[in-house]
Design an enzyme around this catalytic site. Structure first.
Site, short mmCIF file in Angstrom:
data_model
loop_
_atom_site.label_atom_id
_atom_site.label_comp_id
_atom_site.label_asym_id
_atom_site.label_seq_id
_atom_site.Cartn_x
_atom_site.Cartn_y
_atom_site.Cartn_z
CB ILE A 52 -0.99 0.03 1.19
CG1 ILE A 52 -0.26 -0.06 2.54
CG2 ILE A 52 -2.00 -1.10 1.06
CD1 ILE A 52 -1.22 0.01 3.73
CG ASP A 53 0.19 4.31 -2.89
OD1 ASP A 53 0.85 3.41 -3.44
OD2 ASP A 53 -0.68 4.97 -3.47
CB THR A 54 4.65 6.21 1.38
OG1 THR A 54 5.66 5.38 0.80
CG2 THR A 54 5.22 6.92 2.59
NE ARG A 154 -2.01 8.51 -4.93
CZ ARG A 154 -0.69 8.64 -4.84
NH1 ARG A 154 0.06 7.60 -4.50
NH2 ARG A 154 -0.12 9.81 -5.08
#
Length: 228
Positions: A52-54, A154
């Site tokens: 998962i993204d930062t 996103r």
């Protein structure tokens, strides 16, 4: 770092927003620095099964042994994992819910770096979404992705709904994307499922949104205005 689920082959942690999973090239703290502490009496450190993204907080599955890692990775590849996200849109969509089907591809430039775009020659991706609440011209959205493409939610928010996630530095304006991995469900043959729910982020509460709770909004028969 809170542990949301634990048994002999799996951990689900509540990954903090801002913590990258892998060590950044520029250096700094990452989840890799915490894996030894997450052994919790086991011989091996656990290994992240997915990414998962930062900026994204919430449910992250870790495998405690190689066999479990292989099974869990296959479950993700075969779309057998149910993932639920919450995100705040920088605006209010006209519709209350929908399904986004777009093929996504990676592009890059010297000026803007790399990003994902909707492209016919890209990889297919599907996200279901539902509006839960509106506050001050922003909307709290539940997302249920069927696929797991890079930056899927996103770019689907921007290209599919028409609004970026609040704070998204790549597809919107800001420096922290308001996206939270709220729930994770992994079925297992002969064992109880891995089921985890990550607490509602304080950053979302600070925007005026109420915690929608653990109930899956896609199972509800009521409309968005009925969600507290």
């Amino acid at each position: 770092m809170a542990i949301l689920f634990e048994d002999g082959e799996a951990l689900v942690i509540d990954k903090p927003a801002g913590l990258p999973i892998e060590k950044p090239r520029r250096g700094g703290q990452s989840l890799e620095d915490d894996l030894d502490a997450l052994k919790l009496g086991f011989q091996r450190p656990p290994v992240p099964v997915h990414r998962i993204d930062t900026d994204t907080s919430g449910c992250l599955l870790l495998a405690r042994n190689p066999k479990a890692l292989k099974r869990f990775a296959r479950a993700f590849e075969e779309r057998e994992v149910e993932k639920r996200y919450l995100g705040v849109l920088d605006g209010v969509p006209e519709a209350d819910e929908g399904t986004i089907e777009l093929s996504l591809a990676k592009t890059s430039s010297k000026q803007g770096g790399w990003r994902m775009i909707a492209a016919k020659k890209g990889k297919p991706s599907i996200t279901h979404w539902r509006k839960l609440a509106e506050v001050d011209g922003k909307a709290l959205i539940a997302f249920r992705p069927e696929t797991g493409r890079t930056h899927q939610i996103r770019i689907h928010a921007l290209a599919g709904i028409g609004l970026p996630l609040l704070g998204d530095p790549v597809y919107g304006k800001g420096n922290r994307t308001m996206l939270h991995a709220a729930g994770l469900l992994v079925q297992r043959e002969g064992k109880p499922p891995i089921a985890a729910h990550a607490p509602f982020p304080q950053q979302f509460s600070d925007l005026g949104f109420a915690d929608p709770g653990e109930a899956d909004p896609f199972d509800r028969q009521t409309g968005p205005d009925d969600v507290d």
